[in-house]
Scaffold this motif. Structure first.
Motif, PDB file in Angstrom:
ATOM      1  N   ILE A  82      83.565 -25.449  73.498  1.00  0.00           N
ATOM      2  CA  ILE A  82      82.901 -26.733  73.168  1.00  0.00           C
ATOM      3  C   ILE A  82      82.418 -26.725  71.747  1.00  0.00           C
ATOM      4  O   ILE A  82      82.326 -25.413  71.332  1.00  0.00           O
ATOM      5  CB  ILE A  82      81.663 -27.191  73.936  1.00  0.00           C
ATOM      6  CG1 ILE A  82      81.387 -28.615  73.865  1.00  0.00           C
ATOM      7  CG2 ILE A  82      80.585 -26.092  73.824  1.00  0.00           C
ATOM      8  CD1 ILE A  82      80.539 -29.113  74.878  1.00  0.00           C
ATOM      9  N   PHE A 126      80.291 -29.159  68.564  1.00  0.00           N
ATOM     10  CA  PHE A 126      79.671 -30.397  68.444  1.00  0.00           C
ATOM     11  C   PHE A 126      78.954 -30.150  67.080  1.00  0.00           C
ATOM     12  O   PHE A 126      78.745 -29.073  66.406  1.00  0.00           O
ATOM     13  CB  PHE A 126      78.600 -30.706  69.495  1.00  0.00           C
ATOM     14  CG  PHE A 126      77.819 -29.765  69.871  1.00  0.00           C
ATOM     15  CD1 PHE A 126      76.696 -29.758  69.392  1.00  0.00           C
ATOM     16  CD2 PHE A 126      78.173 -28.853  70.780  1.00  0.00           C
ATOM     17  CE1 PHE A 126      75.706 -28.620  69.919  1.00  0.00           C
ATOM     18  CE2 PHE A 126      77.187 -27.803  71.330  1.00  0.00           C
ATOM     19  CZ  PHE A 126      76.081 -27.809  70.747  1.00  0.00           C
ATOM     20  N   VAL A 161      75.878 -32.072  75.793  1.00  0.00           N
ATOM     21  CA  VAL A 161      77.179 -32.630  75.352  1.00  0.00           C
ATOM     22  C   VAL A 161      78.139 -32.779  76.401  1.00  0.00           C
ATOM     23  O   VAL A 161      79.164 -33.704  76.364  1.00  0.00           O
ATOM     24  CB  VAL A 161      77.707 -31.863  73.879  1.00  0.00           C
ATOM     25  CG1 VAL A 161      78.810 -32.224  73.719  1.00  0.00           C
ATOM     26  CG2 VAL A 161      76.491 -31.962  72.986  1.00  0.00           C
ATOM     27  N   ARG A 162      78.448 -31.497  76.986  1.00  0.00           N
ATOM     28  CA  ARG A 162      79.359 -31.660  78.086  1.00  0.00           C
ATOM     29  C   ARG A 162      79.256 -32.677  79.103  1.00  0.00           C
ATOM     30  O   ARG A 162      80.431 -33.690  79.515  1.00  0.00           O
ATOM     31  CB  ARG A 162      79.599 -30.189  79.088  1.00  0.00           C
ATOM     32  CG  ARG A 162      80.393 -29.330  78.535  1.00  0.00           C
ATOM     33  CD  ARG A 162      80.588 -27.993  79.383  1.00  0.00           C
ATOM     34  NE  ARG A 162      80.752 -26.952  78.772  1.00  0.00           N
ATOM     35  CZ  ARG A 162      79.617 -25.967  78.855  1.00  0.00           C
ATOM     36  NH1 ARG A 162      78.716 -25.793  79.429  1.00  0.00           N
ATOM     37  NH2 ARG A 162      80.094 -24.769  77.941  1.00  0.00           N
ATOM     38  N   GLN A 219      77.848 -35.833  78.566  1.00  0.00           N
ATOM     39  CA  GLN A 219      78.063 -36.911  77.750  1.00  0.00           C
ATOM     40  C   GLN A 219      79.548 -37.189  77.817  1.00  0.00           C
ATOM     41  O   GLN A 219      80.195 -38.110  77.854  1.00  0.00           O
ATOM     42  CB  GLN A 219      77.457 -36.846  76.484  1.00  0.00           C
ATOM     43  CG  GLN A 219      75.908 -37.117  76.318  1.00  0.00           C
ATOM     44  CD  GLN A 219      75.830 -38.568  77.081  1.00  0.00           C
ATOM     45  OE1 GLN A 219      75.094 -38.472  78.099  1.00  0.00           O
ATOM     46  NE2 GLN A 219      76.328 -39.410  76.459  1.00  0.00           N
ATOM     47  N   ARG A 220      80.308 -35.943  77.817  1.00  0.00           N
ATOM     48  CA  ARG A 220      81.849 -36.084  77.423  1.00  0.00           C
ATOM     49  C   ARG A 220      82.595 -36.347  78.855  1.00  0.00           C
ATOM     50  O   ARG A 220      83.707 -36.643  78.689  1.00  0.00           O
ATOM     51  CB  ARG A 220      82.296 -34.910  76.603  1.00  0.00           C
ATOM     52  CG  ARG A 220      81.800 -34.876  75.192  1.00  0.00           C
ATOM     53  CD  ARG A 220      82.461 -33.697  74.622  1.00  0.00           C
ATOM     54  NE  ARG A 220      81.993 -33.749  73.175  1.00  0.00           N
ATOM     55  CZ  ARG A 220      82.091 -32.468  72.421  1.00  0.00           C
ATOM     56  NH1 ARG A 220      82.778 -31.447  72.701  1.00  0.00           N
ATOM     57  NH2 ARG A 220      81.684 -32.711  71.097  1.00  0.00           N
ATOM     58  N   THR A 221      81.917 -36.154  79.881  1.00  0.00           N
ATOM     59  CA  THR A 221      82.640 -36.330  81.291  1.00  0.00           C
ATOM     60  C   THR A 221      82.341 -37.655  81.823  1.00  0.00           C
ATOM     61  O   THR A 221      81.601 -38.450  81.436  1.00  0.00           O
ATOM     62  CB  THR A 221      82.370 -35.191  82.155  1.00  0.00           C
ATOM     63  OG1 THR A 221      80.808 -35.280  82.225  1.00  0.00           O
ATOM     64  CG2 THR A 221      82.655 -34.065  81.696  1.00  0.00           C
ATOM     65  N   GLU A 252      75.580 -37.049  70.187  1.00  0.00           N
ATOM     66  CA  GLU A 252      76.064 -37.413  71.290  1.00  0.00           C
ATOM     67  C   GLU A 252      74.930 -37.528  72.403  1.00  0.00           C
ATOM     68  O   GLU A 252      75.207 -37.705  73.574  1.00  0.00           O
ATOM     69  CB  GLU A 252      77.190 -36.299  71.845  1.00  0.00           C
ATOM     70  CG  GLU A 252      78.608 -36.404  71.004  1.00  0.00           C
ATOM     71  CD  GLU A 252      79.711 -35.326  71.323  1.00  0.00           C
ATOM     72  OE1 GLU A 252      80.114 -35.567  72.610  1.00  0.00           O
ATOM     73  OE2 GLU A 252      79.694 -34.500  70.594  1.00  0.00           O
TER      74      GLU A 252
END
Length: 184
Positions: A105, A107, A179-180, A182-184, A132
């Motif tokens: 990851i 960011f 962050v992970r 938010q990205r999924t 994010e």
């Protein structure tokens, strides 16, 4: 050395920023963090971190390679930290990939860093915004020997209390996990 650190969610960031500005001048920086792991994920499973951080400041850019071992204090997540500055960010990434590590990851963190002395310790307080993630966070840390972690954390809690942050504001949530999510 152990990075004794506590992180809190900040509900009144302007007020905390004013108080920190009264202590010392801020260093405004943008961090570009890239985390690596082995292909089998064994670093994360072992509560370890391997990171390349490029720091963009007002007058300079620098890159730091960091390895953090497993937490020595479960309540705070404080970890042994080994860090060194590297001359070339792209070469650092190439070396890690060449050794078989994979990027897991990357960011950006927008930071206001405040270095000061409190309770006889050199401390670093960092107001953090991750674009994010909702919210502002405050990290307060100091480097200590492992046997000094409990006392250092007590001193950090006292600094947080002076800034109007209590135990209810503390969080162990990792930016990488947030962050992970938010990205999924």
């Amino acid at each position: 050395m152990i990075e004794a650190e506590l992180k809190a969610r900040v509900h009144a960031p302007e007020a905390v920023m004013r108080q920190l500005d009264e202590r010392t001048a801020a260093r405004v920086e943008v961090y570009r963090d890239t985390y690596y792991d082995r292909p089998d994920g064994s670093l994360e499973k072992g509560d370890q971190e391997l990171r390349v951080r490029t720091v963009h400041g007002v007058d300079s850019t620098r890159t730091v390679l960091t390895y953090k071992g497993a937490a020595v204090d479960e309540d705070s997540g404080s970890k042994p930290e080994h860090e060194t500055q590297v001359a070339d960010a792209e070469e650092a990434h190439a070396i890690l990939r060449g050794l078989g590590h994979v990027e897991v990851i990357a960011f950006e963190k927008r930071c206001r860093n405040y270095a000061f002395e409190a309770r006889g310790r050199q401390m670093l307080a960092t107001l953090v915004r991750v674009p994010e993630i909702d919210g502002t966070f405050l990290e307060v840390e100091t480097l200590v020997d492992e046997d000094d972690v409990p006392a250092a954390l007590a001193d950090i809690r006292a600094v947080l209390a002076e800034l109007g942050l209590g135990p209810e504001d503390l969080t162990r949530e990792l930016y990488t996990d947030a962050v992970r999510a938010q990205r999924t």
